[in-house]
Write an enzyme that holds these catalytic residues in place. Structure first.
Site, PDB file in Angstrom:
ATOM      1  N   GLU A  16       5.790   2.157  -3.062  1.00  0.00           N
ATOM      2  CA  GLU A  16       5.284   1.179  -4.168  1.00  0.00           C
ATOM      3  C   GLU A  16       4.800   2.049  -5.280  1.00  0.00           C
ATOM      4  O   GLU A  16       3.856   1.705  -6.075  1.00  0.00           O
ATOM      5  CB  GLU A  16       4.323   0.382  -3.546  1.00  0.00           C
ATOM      6  N   ARG A  21       6.190  -1.408   7.529  1.00  0.00           N
ATOM      7  CA  ARG A  21       5.182  -1.920   8.271  1.00  0.00           C
ATOM      8  C   ARG A  21       5.231  -3.148   8.730  1.00  0.00           C
ATOM      9  O   ARG A  21       6.306  -3.828   8.767  1.00  0.00           O
ATOM     10  CB  ARG A  21       3.839  -2.058   7.109  1.00  0.00           C
ATOM     11  N   GLU A  54      -4.587 -10.779  -3.885  1.00  0.00           N
ATOM     12  CA  GLU A  54      -3.576  -9.995  -4.607  1.00  0.00           C
ATOM     13  C   GLU A  54      -3.057 -10.536  -5.830  1.00  0.00           C
ATOM     14  O   GLU A  54      -2.579 -11.904  -5.675  1.00  0.00           O
ATOM     15  CB  GLU A  54      -2.771  -9.167  -3.744  1.00  0.00           C
ATOM     16  N   TRP A 106       9.462  -5.172  -6.437  1.00  0.00           N
ATOM     17  CA  TRP A 106      10.305  -5.705  -5.723  1.00  0.00           C
ATOM     18  C   TRP A 106      10.934  -7.089  -6.250  1.00  0.00           C
ATOM     19  O   TRP A 106      11.839  -7.718  -5.669  1.00  0.00           O
ATOM     20  CB  TRP A 106       9.564  -6.239  -4.455  1.00  0.00           C
ATOM     21  N   CYS A 141      10.923  -9.542  21.665  1.00  0.00           N
ATOM     22  CA  CYS A 141      11.088  -8.849  23.022  1.00  0.00           C
ATOM     23  C   CYS A 141      10.651  -9.530  24.290  1.00  0.00           C
ATOM     24  O   CYS A 141      10.363 -10.684  24.233  1.00  0.00           O
ATOM     25  CB  CYS A 141       9.816  -7.439  22.845  1.00  0.00           C
ATOM     26  N   ASN A 177      -2.789  -7.681   7.151  1.00  0.00           N
ATOM     27  CA  ASN A 177      -2.162  -7.826   5.877  1.00  0.00           C
ATOM     28  C   ASN A 177      -1.140  -8.700   6.118  1.00  0.00           C
ATOM     29  O   ASN A 177      -0.200  -8.516   6.829  1.00  0.00           O
ATOM     30  CB  ASN A 177      -1.806  -6.555   5.347  1.00  0.00           C
ATOM     31  N   GLU A 178      -1.203  -9.769   5.531  1.00  0.00           N
ATOM     32  CA  GLU A 178       0.109 -10.937   5.297  1.00  0.00           C
ATOM     33  C   GLU A 178       0.911 -10.891   6.683  1.00  0.00           C
ATOM     34  O   GLU A 178       1.793 -10.746   6.751  1.00  0.00           O
ATOM     35  CB  GLU A 178       0.891 -10.343   4.114  1.00  0.00           C
ATOM     36  N   HIS A 184       4.980   0.206  -8.312  1.00  0.00           N
ATOM     37  CA  HIS A 184       4.505  -1.194  -8.502  1.00  0.00           C
ATOM     38  C   HIS A 184       3.314  -1.135  -9.575  1.00  0.00           C
ATOM     39  O   HIS A 184       2.459  -0.138  -9.463  1.00  0.00           O
ATOM     40  CB  HIS A 184       4.136  -1.638  -7.270  1.00  0.00           C
TER      41      HIS A 184
HETATM   42  C1  GLA Z   1       1.955  -7.445  -0.717  1.00  0.00           C
HETATM   43  C2  GLA Z   1       1.338  -6.541  -0.123  1.00  0.00           C
HETATM   44  C3  GLA Z   1       0.640  -5.472  -0.716  1.00  0.00           C
HETATM   45  C4  GLA Z   1       1.759  -5.066  -1.627  1.00  0.00           C
HETATM   46  C5  GLA Z   1       2.259  -5.844  -2.643  1.00  0.00           C
HETATM   47  C6  GLA Z   1       3.077  -5.488  -3.602  1.00  0.00           C
HETATM   48  O1  GLA Z   1       1.142  -8.516  -1.142  1.00  0.00           O
HETATM   49  O2  GLA Z   1      -0.009  -7.264   0.735  1.00  0.00           O
HETATM   50  O3  GLA Z   1       0.270  -4.426   0.145  1.00  0.00           O
HETATM   51  O4  GLA Z   1       2.945  -4.403  -1.011  1.00  0.00           O
HETATM   52  O5  GLA Z   1       2.769  -7.015  -1.936  1.00  0.00           O
HETATM   53  O6  GLA Z   1       3.208  -6.651  -4.481  1.00  0.00           O
HETATM   54 ZN    ZN Z   2       7.265  -8.833  21.284  1.00  0.00          ZN
END
Ligand code: GLA
Ligand code: ZN
Length: 685
Positions: free
Chosen positions: A362, A118, A314, A322, A164, A156-157, A365
């Site tokens: 995951e 991702r 989260e 991880w 490129c 997300n994050e 997790h």
């Molecule tokens: C991140 C992601 C989640 C998940 C967690 C696992 O914070 O945003 O989707 O992968 O890590 O710890």
């Molecule tokens: Zn690029």
């Protein structure tokens, strides 16, 4: 005094919930109903859905399927659970990557990634931006009036970078804009005469690469700033259709604790800050170290929006998959770490994830609902207990943390410190340096805001700016006016070295801070890790501080100009040189700590300084190492949080009258169970 301001008028209480991925269970519809029962049981009121759902929402290009999402949001709403709806840009379906390879990221080595994992997309790609715009618009059109929609969760994050051709062009345009189309200005800013790097055409400029240029700090800094701006621009475009169609629904994006992106800039474009906290509890060091570092990040993110409550978007209800060794949270630790976030200004406790995945990366997790599928687990009980506690704490939502200290932590300064070749290898960790100055306040239970260097400082009594290596334009002036009007400032070694382009200040360090500190830093001695020098207090002792303290790693050799010397080095050829000074400017004072001192010095010095500045602790009480106190207030009533980050019972002796949440007097002491906590109240003074 500020007033309590809950983040969500339609849910003016603390949030409790998780990332929920019902699309993983589409073929087992019974699970959806069971989830509703369990969500009620765990006392949750929000779920974040859709982060990585693109292929369930658009299985083939242009073919959309929202039925499952409609059903989930409706069901949850009927069960008292609001939706935090994510845009799906954090991961894309294979068809998108196959048909439009430009959406895939290119590494610094100039190799394009294949489809996979991702966060593997180019933030510049017009195709990717367009595909995201289409799906975000459809989501906003469809759910803008859904009564259960509480908040947009953008992607997300955000993180990472792409090298490129599209990004190279965008970088050059960004540079042209920054340097007013004047290549000469860029050459000067990056000091390109060195090693014959003078650019004669914008097209010659390439992003940093291990197979190309990686030693030009000016380029590195501008590249990181570009990556921040480009990612932020991508996010702004994600937000546009959401705000246009659903203007009353706030937006957030979930930050990580450390990132290549400067989240300070991103925070300007969201309504509220949220972050994902995964501390390494029960690692080899004492848990209070982890607690202190976690508190620092909470404070940092709370401070990004002027102290407005943030969301703990989260955290894991048990372990991660991880961390090298992910120990289970010891009994009590789940509630303790959750309430710690609330104490530092979070208006939520949320988890990754609600139900443990059956497959893929995951599946191991931690999650609220384990593979066993029922509520009879330790983790589920812990989560439900937190849910019950958050319900009782409803009136805390929207309260704030009354900090009188600002600690300066500026990520661009960190880039410069860590990117510089010298004065030590391995390079310095800027965050560790700042934490050494945060820890004494944490131990005393004194709340602090954590700010980048360009924020206003009005209202604080004390500003601590450790290792302010880079001094951006306006910073010295802002610090000086803060001091002149009665503020106290602490600066340290390795400060005032470079400007915002990483060009060294000429004319003596600490550059633009020299007049403020009243010292001239002539040289800096680097020590081997096992080497020590020491510093001793001079004369009658400042604030009763006596004795000697050991110092290590970095020793600034300074001369007092207008400053008064408080302590001197005791050893080596710079014995007798000043090691701690104070300079009086206007109504205020500026302290300069010349060497990295042992924790005992940090504790003693800052303890006395806080008292000298009239800074209040969260509570007047006594406790042992590993215990902490923090405070939130609505301006009338204070909530005092006591935390025990040790595996032993810990007594706390109160030196002021406190009450419990029901109003019963707390007496003059409490015993905190191992990994336990207590919440008390008092009238605000
Ligand atoms: C991140 C992601 C989640 C998940 C967690 C696992 O914070 O945003 O989707 O992968 O890590 O710890
Ligand atoms: Zn690029």
């Amino acid at each position: 005094m500020r007033e309590r301001k809950p983040l969500f008028p339609k849910l003016p209480r603390l949030l409790h919930g998780a990332d929920y991925n019902p699309e993983q269970w589409m073929h087992m519809p019974d699970i959806w109903d069971e989830d509703m029962r369990l969500m009620r049981l765990a006392k949750t009121n929000v779920m974040a859905i859709g982060m990585f759902s693109w292929s369930s929402l658009e299985p083939r290009e242009g073919q959309f399927e929202f039925g499952w999402l409609d059903e989930t949001m409706d069901k949850m709403y009927r069960n008292g659970v609001y939706t935090i709806l994510a845009t799906p840009s954090g991961a894309r379906p294979p068809w998108l990557a196959k048909k439009y390879p430009e959406v895939l990221r290119v590494r610094p080595e100039r190799v394009r990634n294949l489809f996979g994992t991702r966060h593997n997309h180019c933030y510049t790609s017009p195709v990717y931006r367009e595909k995201v715009r289409i799906i975000n618009t459809l989501l906003a059109e469809r759910y803008q009036d859904h009564p259960g929609l509480l908040l947009w969760h953008i992607s997300n994050e955000y993180g990472g970078e792409c090298h490129c051709g599209l990004c190279q062009n965008a970088f050059r345009l960004w540079l042209q804009n920054k340097y007013g189309n004047d290549l000469d200005r860029l050459n000067k800013a990056w000091y390109t005469t060195f090693w014959s790097h003078t650019y004669s055409d914008w097209e010659e400029i390439e992003s940093p690469s291990p197979i190309g240029e990686f030693k030009l700090q000016g380029l590195q800094l501008d590249w990181k700033r570009f990556v921040t701006d480009q990612s932020t621009d991508f996010m702004i475009r994600e937000i546009e259709p959401l705000k246009r169609l659903a203007p009353d629904i706030p937006v957030t994006t979930n930050f990580m604790s450390m990132c290549i992106i400067n989240y300070e800039r991103m925070a300007e474009h969201v309504d509220l800050v949220s972050w994902d906290s995964y501390p390494r509890w029960h690692d080899r060091g004492p848990d209070w170290h982890t607690a202190c570092r976690t508190a620092f990040v909470h404070d940092r993110y709370r401070s990004l929006k002027d102290g407005q409550p943030f969301l703990l978007m989260e955290s894991t209800p048990s372990m991660t998959n991880w961390q090298e060794v992910a120990k289970l949270k010891r009994p009590g630790m789940h509630a303790l770490s959750s309430i710690q976030a609330v104490a530092h200004g979070s208006d939520s406790v949320q988890y990754f994830q609600w139900r443990k995945s059956r497959g893929a990366s995951e599946k191991l997790h931690g999650a609220v609902v384990d593979h066993s599928g029922h509520e009879h687990t330790r983790v589920f009980r812990d989560v439900a207990e937190v849910g019950a506690c958050l319900e009782r704490l409803e009136t805390i939502a929207g309260t704030f943390v009354p900090a009188e200290i600002a600690l300066i932590y500026d990520i661009e300064n960190g880039w410069a410190v860590e990117g510089a070749e010298g004065p030590r290898k391995p390079n310095l960790s800027y965050e560790q340096e700042v934490l050494r100055h945060y820890e004494p306040f944490w131990k005393l239970g004194i709340p602090a805001d954590v700010l980048p260097m360009d924020r206003p400082l009005d209202g604080y009594k004390l500003v601590v700016a450790p290792m302010l290596y880079m001094v951006k334009p306006g910073t010295a002036e802002r610090l000086e006016s803060f001091v002149r009007s009665g503020g106290t400032l602490v600066l340290t070694y390795w400060s005032g070295i470079v400007d915002e382009n990483d060009l060294v200040f000429l004319g003596g360090f600490p550059g633009p801070l020299r007049r403020l500190t009243g010292v001239w830093a002539e040289e800096l001695d680097a020590l081997y890790p096992e080497d020590r020098n020491s510093i001793g207090m001079k004369g009658p002792g400042w604030e009763g501080l006596t004795g000697t303290y050991s110092v290590s790693l970095m020793c600034d050799l300074i001369h007092a100009e207008t400053a008064e010397v408080i302590a001197e080095y005791k050893e080596d050829f710079y014995q007798g040189y000043p090691a701690l000074t104070v300079n009086r400017i206007g109504e205020g004072e500026v302290y300069y700590i010349a060497a990295r001192a042992e924790p005992a010095f940090q504790d003693d010095f800052y303890g006395k300084l806080a008292a000298r500045c009239g800074i209040k602790r969260s509570v007047r009480a006594e406790w042992a190492e590993g215990v902490n106190a923090h405070v939130r207030t609505d301006g009338v009533r204070d909530y005092i949080f006591l935390h025990n980050f040790t595996d032993q019972e810990q007594p706390v002796a109160f030196k002021e009258p406190l009450r419990d949440l029901e109003g019963t007097p707390a007496g003059d002491s409490a015993i905190l169970p191992p990994y336990g906590y207590q919440i008390l109240t008092r009238e605000r003074e």
